[in-house]
Design a protein around this motif. Sequence first.
Motif, mmCIF file in Angstrom:
data_model
loop_
_atom_site.group_PDB
_atom_site.id
_atom_site.type_symbol
_atom_site.label_atom_id
_atom_site.label_comp_id
_atom_site.label_asym_id
_atom_site.label_seq_id
_atom_site.Cartn_x
_atom_site.Cartn_y
_atom_site.Cartn_z
ATOM 1 N N GLU A 88 -11.806 -0.461 3.851
ATOM 2 C CA GLU A 88 -11.732 -1.880 3.479
ATOM 3 C C GLU A 88 -10.769 -2.101 2.314
ATOM 4 O OE1 GLU A 88 -15.586 -1.099 5.549
ATOM 5 O OE2 GLU A 88 -14.594 -0.148 3.856
ATOM 6 N N SER A 89 -10.744 -1.168 1.363
ATOM 7 C CA SER A 89 -9.852 -1.335 0.213
ATOM 8 C C SER A 89 -8.389 -1.206 0.635
ATOM 9 C CB SER A 89 -10.182 -0.337 -0.903
ATOM 10 O OG SER A 89 -9.801 0.976 -0.550
ATOM 11 N N TRP A 90 -8.093 -0.327 1.592
ATOM 12 C CA TRP A 90 -6.721 -0.215 2.096
ATOM 13 C C TRP A 90 -6.308 -1.498 2.814
ATOM 14 C CZ3 TRP A 90 -3.797 3.177 -0.030
ATOM 15 C CH2 TRP A 90 -4.307 4.408 -0.449
ATOM 16 N N PRO B 28 0.804 -1.231 0.000
ATOM 17 C CA PRO B 28 0.000 0.000 0.000
ATOM 18 C C PRO B 28 0.840 1.285 0.000
ATOM 19 C CG PRO B 28 -0.895 -1.566 1.561
ATOM 20 C CD PRO B 28 0.389 -2.145 1.058
ATOM 21 N N VAL C 69 0.474 6.731 -6.795
ATOM 22 C CA VAL C 69 -0.825 7.284 -7.183
ATOM 23 C C VAL C 69 -1.074 8.683 -6.608
ATOM 24 C CG1 VAL C 69 -3.327 6.905 -7.004
ATOM 25 C CG2 VAL C 69 -1.806 4.992 -7.522
ATOM 26 N N TYR C 70 -0.525 8.965 -5.445
ATOM 27 C CA TYR C 70 -0.824 10.234 -4.790
ATOM 28 C C TYR C 70 0.397 11.146 -4.621
ATOM 29 C CZ TYR C 70 -5.125 7.784 -3.560
ATOM 30 O OH TYR C 70 -6.301 7.083 -3.618
ATOM 31 N N GLY D 48 -8.886 9.101 0.281
ATOM 32 C CA GLY D 48 -10.019 8.517 -0.424
ATOM 33 C C GLY D 48 -9.931 7.007 -0.405
ATOM 34 N N ARG D 49 -10.765 6.353 -1.166
ATOM 35 C CA ARG D 49 -10.915 4.893 -1.160
ATOM 36 C C ARG D 49 -11.518 4.484 0.176
ATOM 37 N NH1 ARG D 49 -7.735 2.249 -5.077
ATOM 38 N NH2 ARG D 49 -7.662 0.409 -3.781
ATOM 39 N N SER D 50 -12.074 3.311 0.228
ATOM 40 C CA SER D 50 -12.688 2.839 1.477
ATOM 41 C C SER D 50 -11.616 2.267 2.404
ATOM 42 C CB SER D 50 -13.730 1.760 1.183
ATOM 43 O OG SER D 50 -13.085 0.575 0.732
ATOM 44 N N MET E 289 -5.795 -4.309 0.267
ATOM 45 C CA MET E 289 -4.516 -4.155 -0.416
ATOM 46 C C MET E 289 -3.384 -4.701 0.460
ATOM 47 S SD MET E 289 -2.847 -0.660 -2.002
ATOM 48 C CE MET E 289 -4.431 -0.120 -2.591
ATOM 49 N N ALA F 175 -5.965 2.607 8.063
ATOM 50 C CA ALA F 175 -6.896 2.483 6.936
ATOM 51 C C ALA F 175 -8.008 3.526 7.039
ATOM 52 C CB ALA F 175 -7.488 1.073 6.882
ATOM 53 N N SER G 2 -8.373 6.546 4.354
ATOM 54 C CA SER G 2 -9.653 6.688 3.676
ATOM 55 C C SER G 2 -10.138 8.132 3.731
ATOM 56 C CB SER G 2 -10.680 5.753 4.314
ATOM 57 O OG SER G 2 -11.938 5.930 3.721
#
Length: 98
Positions: free
Chosen positions: A68-70, A11, A18-19, A64-66, A73, A56, A60
């Motif tokens: 749960e997605s962090w 992550p 990405v950021y 951003g992103r949830s 990953m 996480a 979030s």
Amino acid sequence: MAIEQHNPMHPGVFIKRVYITPFNIGSNELARKLHVSSGTVSRLLNGQSDVSPEMALKLSKVLGRSPESWLLMQDNYDLWQAKQKIDLTGYEAISFAM
């Protein structure tokens, strides 16, 4: 059938690609936004620490992103790493048939 990812990104590496890099965000700025030390962010970005449930939630809110997605990953990364190290030959499944 699940599709297995090959060598998923940590992550922290994802955050860099990405950021941080495209938007020219400094790690100190990210640390301030996350309310953590710059060392914590540095370890995360360098793949030396994992995304915890608490992190996480913070990621979030800030990136951003949830949450749960962090965590997913991180789990995908950890599982792939474990698969590279653990030899499961010689293990047998328990039969639960009656």
